[in-house]
Design a protein around this motif. Structure first.
Motif, PDB file in Angstrom:
ATOM      1  N   LYS A  61     -46.788  48.600   8.210  1.00 15.87           N
ATOM      2  CA  LYS A  61     -47.141  49.049   6.576  1.00 15.87           C
ATOM      3  C   LYS A  61     -45.921  48.483   5.724  1.00 15.87           C
ATOM      4  O   LYS A  61     -44.903  48.284   6.355  1.00 15.87           O
ATOM      5  CB  LYS A  61     -47.508  50.375   6.499  1.00 15.87           C
ATOM      6  CG  LYS A  61     -48.968  50.869   7.142  1.00 15.87           C
ATOM      7  CD  LYS A  61     -48.995  52.305   6.555  1.00 15.87           C
ATOM      8  CE  LYS A  61     -50.448  52.816   7.002  1.00 15.87           C
ATOM      9  NZ  LYS A  61     -50.648  54.281   6.989  1.00 15.87           N
ATOM     10  N   ASP A  66     -48.554  44.296   2.415  1.00 20.10           N
ATOM     11  CA  ASP A  66     -49.706  44.319   1.459  1.00 20.10           C
ATOM     12  C   ASP A  66     -49.881  42.993   0.717  1.00 20.10           C
ATOM     13  O   ASP A  66     -50.974  42.503   0.580  1.00 20.10           O
ATOM     14  CB  ASP A  66     -49.474  45.112   0.324  1.00 20.10           C
ATOM     15  CG  ASP A  66     -49.749  46.609   0.461  1.00 20.10           C
ATOM     16  OD1 ASP A  66     -50.165  46.844   1.455  1.00 20.10           O
ATOM     17  OD2 ASP A  66     -49.195  47.629  -0.050  1.00 20.10           O
ATOM     18  N   LYS A  69     -51.787  41.184   3.153  1.00 17.38           N
ATOM     19  CA  LYS A  69     -53.220  41.380   3.192  1.00 17.38           C
ATOM     20  C   LYS A  69     -54.117  41.013   1.816  1.00 17.38           C
ATOM     21  O   LYS A  69     -55.067  40.517   1.692  1.00 17.38           O
ATOM     22  CB  LYS A  69     -53.275  43.109   2.917  1.00 17.38           C
ATOM     23  CG  LYS A  69     -53.051  43.867   4.164  1.00 17.38           C
ATOM     24  CD  LYS A  69     -53.266  45.270   3.872  1.00 17.38           C
ATOM     25  CE  LYS A  69     -52.774  45.975   5.314  1.00 17.38           C
ATOM     26  NZ  LYS A  69     -52.975  47.620   5.138  1.00 17.38           N
ATOM     27  N   GLU A  79     -59.012  41.624   3.884  1.00 16.56           N
ATOM     28  CA  GLU A  79     -57.543  41.958   3.915  1.00 16.56           C
ATOM     29  C   GLU A  79     -57.259  42.208   5.374  1.00 16.56           C
ATOM     30  O   GLU A  79     -56.095  42.412   5.849  1.00 16.56           O
ATOM     31  CB  GLU A  79     -57.140  43.142   2.966  1.00 16.56           C
ATOM     32  CG  GLU A  79     -57.701  44.415   3.350  1.00 16.56           C
ATOM     33  CD  GLU A  79     -59.135  44.807   2.828  1.00 16.56           C
ATOM     34  OE1 GLU A  79     -59.251  46.011   2.767  1.00 16.56           O
ATOM     35  OE2 GLU A  79     -59.850  43.804   2.343  1.00 16.56           O
ATOM     36  N   GLN A 261     -56.132  49.143  -8.603  1.00 10.86           N
ATOM     37  CA  GLN A 261     -57.250  49.326  -7.254  1.00 10.86           C
ATOM     38  C   GLN A 261     -58.236  50.195  -7.647  1.00 10.86           C
ATOM     39  O   GLN A 261     -59.451  49.855  -7.413  1.00 10.86           O
ATOM     40  CB  GLN A 261     -56.519  49.539  -6.315  1.00 10.86           C
ATOM     41  CG  GLN A 261     -57.236  49.433  -4.906  1.00 10.86           C
ATOM     42  CD  GLN A 261     -56.477  49.785  -3.697  1.00 10.86           C
ATOM     43  OE1 GLN A 261     -55.521  50.627  -3.824  1.00 10.86           O
ATOM     44  NE2 GLN A 261     -56.499  49.230  -2.497  1.00 10.86           N
ATOM     45  N   VAL A 303     -55.425  45.440  -2.456  1.00 12.74           N
ATOM     46  CA  VAL A 303     -54.048  46.333  -2.413  1.00 12.74           C
ATOM     47  C   VAL A 303     -53.800  46.764  -3.840  1.00 12.74           C
ATOM     48  O   VAL A 303     -52.608  47.303  -3.772  1.00 12.74           O
ATOM     49  CB  VAL A 303     -53.051  45.152  -1.907  1.00 12.74           C
ATOM     50  CG1 VAL A 303     -53.365  44.691  -0.534  1.00 12.74           C
ATOM     51  CG2 VAL A 303     -52.833  44.282  -2.841  1.00 12.74           C
ATOM     52  N   VAL A 309     -48.690  48.265  -5.444  1.00 15.19           N
ATOM     53  CA  VAL A 309     -47.930  48.054  -4.345  1.00 15.19           C
ATOM     54  C   VAL A 309     -46.580  48.709  -4.398  1.00 15.19           C
ATOM     55  O   VAL A 309     -46.219  49.122  -3.401  1.00 15.19           O
ATOM     56  CB  VAL A 309     -47.807  46.234  -4.238  1.00 15.19           C
ATOM     57  CG1 VAL A 309     -47.157  46.011  -2.761  1.00 15.19           C
ATOM     58  CG2 VAL A 309     -49.391  45.757  -3.928  1.00 15.19           C
ATOM     59  N   ARG A 312     -46.526  52.709  -3.943  1.00 13.20           N
ATOM     60  CA  ARG A 312     -47.216  53.049  -2.805  1.00 13.20           C
ATOM     61  C   ARG A 312     -46.058  52.827  -1.710  1.00 13.20           C
ATOM     62  O   ARG A 312     -45.797  53.670  -0.893  1.00 13.20           O
ATOM     63  CB  ARG A 312     -48.421  52.430  -2.310  1.00 13.20           C
ATOM     64  CG  ARG A 312     -48.821  52.482  -0.813  1.00 13.20           C
ATOM     65  CD  ARG A 312     -50.354  52.059  -0.888  1.00 13.20           C
ATOM     66  NE  ARG A 312     -50.503  50.615  -0.905  1.00 13.20           N
ATOM     67  CZ  ARG A 312     -51.181  49.779  -1.876  1.00 13.20           C
ATOM     68  NH1 ARG A 312     -51.649  50.615  -2.892  1.00 13.20           N
ATOM     69  NH2 ARG A 312     -51.057  48.618  -1.977  1.00 13.20           N
ATOM     70  N   ASN A 313     -45.279  51.711  -1.652  1.00  7.93           N
ATOM     71  CA  ASN A 313     -44.226  51.354  -0.700  1.00  7.93           C
ATOM     72  C   ASN A 313     -42.814  51.788  -0.932  1.00  7.93           C
ATOM     73  O   ASN A 313     -42.093  52.024   0.059  1.00  7.93           O
ATOM     74  CB  ASN A 313     -44.552  49.829  -0.362  1.00  7.93           C
ATOM     75  CG  ASN A 313     -45.879  49.544   0.409  1.00  7.93           C
ATOM     76  OD1 ASN A 313     -46.326  50.066   1.342  1.00  7.93           O
ATOM     77  ND2 ASN A 313     -46.738  48.562  -0.589  1.00  7.93           N
TER      78      ASN A 313
END
Length: 342
Positions: A61, A66, A69, A79, A261, A303, A309, A312-313
């Motif tokens: 991940k 992302d 994807k 994705e 999203q 994503v 993005v 989330r990361n």
């Protein structure tokens, strides 16, 4: 580092890029290949939490994943149709033109020598800068304190040249210790084989986040370079380059327009002409890329937008705790902006 050593580093980078240029012309149209094989092959960094790393279930991940994807969603409508190939610098640059991967969503800096020698960077996805990590027990509190230090980095990387240039300009002495990959260089630093490690500041944050004893290390406050980072495709692939560019661009445009999203389905009914064009409700912008007109909708549905993005990361609620800084939208004081979809 001596002048011959610096030249050797430059020659390593140029030789890899030149090989890319020679091999790139031999590969067929990448967009057609991706559609025919039904999978997007992405070269990713080996182990950088927040960007590309396996979780406890063995699932890879991160930010770079992302983006892969999103490219698969826009190109293939799914994705999950991705193949992730962990690579170091040398294997990444050699593998791209041969078809081992279709795109590098890796953490490589956009430089002039790379760009003119066969590697094409469609768009910046992350504005970064290099910094130094040291132990908290170290007496170094600023880069000047690293005079006579031993520094670990990857052979042939931009970091190697940055150390040489910065230390020479500031009349500092040092000893460089190079390794085949940034992972090996980091492991050597953590094992106390050198006094400091240099890398992109985001990369240092990612590696520190993975350490059980992260409180034993710190990153010096100075940023010693500008590092625009983005996906890479092989030279001579204008259609595929455009697909990668405008897929990333769609994520940024979505954030600018408030499309997320969570609300992308609802936004297809938006009266905004900009939103309608982005999501393929009007216009034929996807067709001109060789994709369906809902290509951007599918990427965002998969994503989220650029802010989704990020949060989330690597955002403030993740172990990396990165603020947007230069990666904020230009409307919010950063450097990130989209190319208009019109």
């Amino acid at each position: 580092m001596s002048i011959p050593s610096v030249l050797s580093t430059r020659n390593t980078v140029l030789a890899l890029a030149a090989f890319t240029a020679l091999a790139g012309a031999a590969r067929a149209d990448v967009l057609d290949d991706v559609k025919a094989h039904g999978v997007v092959k992405c070269g990713v960094t080996q182990a950088a939490p927040g960007f590309s790393a396996e979780d406890n279930t063995g699932t890879r991940k991160g930010f770079d994943i992302d983006l892969c994807k999103a490219i698969a969603a826009s190109t293939l409508g799914d994705e999950t149709k991705i193949q992730l190939v962990p690579m170091d610098l040398k294997t990444a640059f050699a593998g791209l033109p041969t078809g081992a991967v279709d795109v590098l969503t890796h953490r490589f800096t956009w430089t002039q020598s790379r760009d003119v020698s066969g590697l094409k960077f469609p768009k910046v996805m992350f504005f970064d800068g290099q910094g130094f990590a040291v132990t908290t027990k170290s007496k170094a509190n600023k880069v000047a304190d690293l005079n006579n230090a031993t520094i670990c980095t990857a052979q042939g990387s931009t970091s190697e040249l940055i150390v040489a240039d910065y230390f020479r300009a500031h009349k500092l002495k040092y000893k460089i210790v190079t390794f085949a990959s940034q992972e090996q260089a980091w492991d050597a630093f953590v094992s106390k084989r050198c006094d400091a490690a240099i890398n992109d500041r985001s990369g240092l944050a990612a590696r520190l986040a993975a350490l059980p004893n992260r409180d034993e290390f710190k990153v010096l406050t100075e940023t010693v370079s500008n590092e625009p980072i983005g996906p890479i495709v092989a030279q001579g692939q204008p259609r595929w380059e455009a697909v990668v560019r405008f897929t990333l661009n769609a994520l940024v445009a979505a954030e600018e327009l408030g499309v997320t999203q969570a609300n992308v389905d609802e936004q297809r009914s938006s009266p905004s002409p900009d939103v309608q064009r982005l999501l393929g409700v009007t216009g034929d912008f996807g067709t001109k890329l060789g994709l369906g007109n809902d290509w951007a909708y599918k990427a965002i549905k998969a994503v989220g937008n650029y802010g989704d993005v990020w949060d989330r990361n690597v955002g403030p609620k993740t172990p990396l705790r990165l603020e947007r800084g230069r990666n904020a939208l230009i409307a919010h004081g950063g450097l990130m902006m989209s190319i208009p979809v019109r």
